[in-house]
Design a protein around this motif. Structure first.
Motif, PDB file in Angstrom:
ATOM      1  N   GLU A 295       7.659   1.004   3.687  1.00 49.72           N
ATOM      2  CA  GLU A 295       8.195   0.643   2.609  1.00 49.72           C
ATOM      3  C   GLU A 295       7.235  -0.103   1.780  1.00 49.72           C
ATOM      4  OE1 GLU A 295      11.827   1.450   4.968  1.00 49.72           O
ATOM      5  OE2 GLU A 295       9.863   0.888   5.268  1.00 49.72           O
ATOM      6  N   GLU A 296       6.589  -1.055   2.323  1.00 50.81           N
ATOM      7  CA  GLU A 296       5.430  -1.695   1.614  1.00 50.81           C
ATOM      8  C   GLU A 296       4.350  -0.951   0.833  1.00 50.81           C
ATOM      9  OE1 GLU A 296       6.278  -2.118   4.774  1.00 50.81           O
ATOM     10  OE2 GLU A 296       7.204  -4.157   4.968  1.00 50.81           O
ATOM     11  N   GLU A 297       4.040   0.357   1.755  1.00 52.65           N
ATOM     12  CA  GLU A 297       2.976   0.950   1.335  1.00 52.65           C
ATOM     13  C   GLU A 297       3.577   1.736  -0.033  1.00 52.65           C
ATOM     14  OE1 GLU A 297       0.058   2.433   4.754  1.00 52.65           O
ATOM     15  OE2 GLU A 297       2.197   2.868   4.904  1.00 52.65           O
ATOM     16  N   SER A 298       4.918   2.234  -0.033  1.00 55.72           N
ATOM     17  CA  SER A 298       5.554   2.956  -0.940  1.00 55.72           C
ATOM     18  C   SER A 298       5.641   1.921  -2.119  1.00 55.72           C
ATOM     19  CB  SER A 298       6.972   3.518  -0.598  1.00 55.72           C
ATOM     20  OG  SER A 298       6.845   4.555   0.364  1.00 55.72           O
ATOM     21  N   ALA A 299       5.893   0.985  -2.000  1.00 51.64           N
ATOM     22  CA  ALA A 299       6.375  -0.055  -3.113  1.00 51.64           C
ATOM     23  C   ALA A 299       4.791  -0.298  -3.883  1.00 51.64           C
ATOM     24  CB  ALA A 299       6.674  -1.455  -2.611  1.00 51.64           C
ATOM     25  N   GLU A 300       3.805  -0.376  -3.200  1.00 46.28           N
ATOM     26  CA  GLU A 300       2.386  -0.361  -4.013  1.00 46.28           C
ATOM     27  C   GLU A 300       2.529   0.887  -4.623  1.00 46.28           C
ATOM     28  OE1 GLU A 300      -0.721  -2.322  -5.244  1.00 46.28           O
ATOM     29  OE2 GLU A 300       0.780  -3.323  -4.249  1.00 46.28           O
ATOM     30  N   ALA A 301       2.401   2.005  -4.114  1.00 39.35           N
ATOM     31  CA  ALA A 301       2.208   3.171  -4.756  1.00 39.35           C
ATOM     32  C   ALA A 301       3.137   3.366  -6.008  1.00 39.35           C
ATOM     33  CB  ALA A 301       2.156   4.459  -3.842  1.00 39.35           C
ATOM     34  N   ILE A 302       4.124   3.109  -5.969  1.00 42.92           N
ATOM     35  CA  ILE A 302       5.247   3.289  -7.065  1.00 42.92           C
ATOM     36  C   ILE A 302       4.730   2.442  -8.231  1.00 42.92           C
ATOM     37  CG2 ILE A 302       7.417   2.778  -7.782  1.00 42.92           C
ATOM     38  CD1 ILE A 302       8.542   3.629  -5.052  1.00 42.92           C
ATOM     39  N   LYS A 303       4.093   1.421  -8.172  1.00 42.57           N
ATOM     40  CA  LYS A 303       3.630   0.498  -9.379  1.00 42.57           C
ATOM     41  C   LYS A 303       2.828   1.227 -10.381  1.00 42.57           C
ATOM     42  CE  LYS A 303       3.249  -3.767  -6.808  1.00 42.57           C
ATOM     43  NZ  LYS A 303       2.229  -4.920  -6.298  1.00 42.57           N
ATOM     44  N   SER A 304       2.172   2.603  -9.712  1.00 43.08           N
ATOM     45  CA  SER A 304       1.194   3.204 -10.829  1.00 43.08           C
ATOM     46  C   SER A 304       1.808   4.650 -10.854  1.00 43.08           C
ATOM     47  CB  SER A 304       0.021   3.442 -10.099  1.00 43.08           C
ATOM     48  OG  SER A 304      -0.054   4.150  -8.776  1.00 43.08           O
ATOM     49  N   PHE A 305       2.960   4.645 -10.556  1.00 43.51           N
ATOM     50  CA  PHE A 305       3.696   6.122 -10.690  1.00 43.51           C
ATOM     51  C   PHE A 305       4.252   6.230 -12.367  1.00 43.51           C
ATOM     52  CE2 PHE A 305       7.833   8.388 -11.235  1.00 43.51           C
ATOM     53  CZ  PHE A 305       7.353   9.767 -11.002  1.00 43.51           C
ATOM     54  N   LYS A 306       3.841   7.471 -13.006  1.00 46.69           N
ATOM     55  CA  LYS A 306       4.308   7.923 -14.178  1.00 46.69           C
ATOM     56  C   LYS A 306       5.588   8.865 -14.416  1.00 46.69           C
ATOM     57  CE  LYS A 306       1.341   5.032 -15.926  1.00 46.69           C
ATOM     58  NZ  LYS A 306       1.543   3.701 -16.598  1.00 46.69           N
ATOM     59  N   VAL A 307       6.573   8.807 -14.799  1.00 45.79           N
ATOM     60  CA  VAL A 307       7.271   9.640 -14.907  1.00 45.79           C
ATOM     61  C   VAL A 307       6.847  10.867 -15.811  1.00 45.79           C
ATOM     62  CG1 VAL A 307       9.777  10.181 -16.168  1.00 45.79           C
ATOM     63  CG2 VAL A 307       9.606   8.319 -15.085  1.00 45.79           C
TER      64      VAL A 307
END
Length: 455
Positions: A295-307
């Motif tokens: 979850e920590e790794e997903s949380a970091e990746a989601i920061k740069s996610f664009k819809v």
């Protein structure tokens, strides 16, 4: 190797390359169409596919965003992913995505495959392409011309899940998709705890029959339209198919700071809309279970996610900021999400609504029935200066839906046109800098082009 298969791959690759040179945003199904015409069994001929590393993402709403988010997290962690990320989710779209990435021999060289799949085409795609994982976002009223009752789509998905013994990732807060758990002994539930923007509807609003005993489902609250705390009057069927809690639950949601938690892990929200919470939870669940991503790794990746472009956008028009929310006409949930977004903004605003002709499938038709399922009481006290209803088809009907729901007729303006200049003139004349816009995507694209010319 079958010569037809080889010719299909070559044709698809050449087509993809040619179209990309012209416009990288076009041609998402052309290569798949041509390849399947040459080899109708194309999907069965690919090699090197590990079904355990393939996931299909289906459902009424959110499948494009969730599949893109899963792909983004996997790629951020360095995995090679094949995905139909452009949103072409029929058999042709899946074929196009594979043809573009496979070797000339048809070998799949990827760590994972993530495919958004149309609900109606899921059975056809799964019959041809091995896949051990299925995520269902939700099953709501949608495209009645094509689907009829949502239970029709439910039965088709249930047949696929049961026939192939797939591992299911299910929204535990949405009654229909949640009950698909009966089709598999491998189920992962995700959900969202009650938050500050949760709401209730009075008893005059219909819900849905219990998927198990056909009695009435009652919601104690909604986090999102059609999703929240529910229970059946008769058999007691409830969230997460009766489990005490989901495997992955969003908690401690703070919309002001844009944060939430899944388990002990804090997440930041690049998008603060309520429905995005279910997308975050689904993506984190899949990446943990499928690839061991924490979850920590997903949380970091989601920061740069664009819809994906076209879902949520902002458009500048003079000194006015237009916040565009794409809504899927025929679907009450997406309209309700828009209403909730309007209500949650404390600033004064003007709201522009455009219901129009449904032109996805022949014959084209016009309707506004889905709008009567929405709860307009959320707009009370929302500081809406004016509602402007546009399009040359059912602007008056759309306005009536809002007025019947309690909107003050004195702040309603009806502009029965689809002409961009007239609509922008009305927005300018409103004298408000904060504009909310919800129209079909093609209409927004025309408005964006018009604004881009500086008119």
């Amino acid at each position: 190797m079958d010569f037809r298969f080889f010719r299909a791959i070559i044709t698809g690759k050449i087509g993809n390359a040619a179209i990309s040179m012209i416009d990288r945003n076009r041609g998402t199904i052309w290569a798949g169409k041509k390849a399947l015409k040459i080899d109708p069994e194309l999907l069965t001929h690919f090699t090197g596919i590990d079904p355990q590393r393939v996931i299909f993402v289906t459902g009424t709403n959110g499948k494009s965003t969730v599949s893109n988010m899963i792909t983004h997290i996997l790629r951020t962690k360095g995995y090679k992913v094949i995905s139909n990320s452009e949103g072409a989710n029929l058999t042709t779209g899946v074929a196009a995505a594979l043809v573009k990435k496979v070797s000339l021999s048809g070998s799949v060289k990827a760590d994972y495959c993530v495919f958004e799949t149309d609900e109606r085409y899921l059975a056809q795609i799964r019959e041809q392409l091995p896949c051990a994982n299925l995520l269902v976002t939700n099953l709501q009223k949608d495209q009645v011309q094509r689907n009829g009752d949502p239970d029709f789509v439910y039965r088709k998905i249930a047949d696929v899940a049961g026939k192939y013994g797939m591992r299911l990732f299910l929204n535990g807060d949405e009654p229909r998709s949640c009950s698909l758990a009966e089709q598999s002994d491998k189920v992962v539930f995700y959900g969202v705890g009650k938050h500050s923007q949760a709401f209730r509807k009075d008893q005059t609003f219909v819900t849905l029959p219990c998927p198990k005993c056909r009695s009435r489902i009652r919601f104690s609250y909604y986090n999102n339209d059609g999703m929240g705390g529910f229970k059946c009057d008769r058999c007691g069927y409830s969230n997460n198919n009766g489990r005490e809690s989901a495997d992955y639950t969003v908690t401690d949601t703070d919309f002001e700071s844009g944060t939430f938690r899944i388990g002990e892990t804090g997440f930041s929200m690049p998008y603060k809309q309520t429905y995005m919470l279910y997308n975050y939870a689904a993506a984190a669940a899949v990446c943990r279970e499928l690839a061991g991503i924490s979850e920590e790794e997903s949380a970091e990746a989601i920061k740069s996610f664009k819809v994906p472009e076209g879902r949520i956008e902002q458009l500048k028009h003079g000194n006015q900021i237009i916040k565009y929310y794409r809504f899927k006409q025929e679907n009450p949930e997406t309209l309700q999400n828009f209403l909730n977004a309007v209500a949650s903004d404390p600033e004064e605003k003007v709201v522009v609504i455009g219901f129009g002709t449904v032109s996805d499938y022949d014959p084209y038709y016009i309707n506004s029935f889905y709008a009567f399922d929405c709860d307009y009481t959320v707009l009370k006290g929302a500081r809406v200066k004016k509602y402007i209803f546009v399009t040359d088809t059912i602007a008056y009907d759309a306005a009536n839906c809002f007025i019947y729901g309690g909107v003050d007729p004195s702040i309603v303006e009806i502009l029965p046109t689809s002409d961009e200049e007239e609509i922008f003139d009305a927005i300018t004349a409103s004298g408000c800098s904060n504009i909310y816009l919800s129209v079909k995507l093609h209409m927004f694209e025309e408005m964006k082009q018009y604004a881009g010319k500086g008119r």
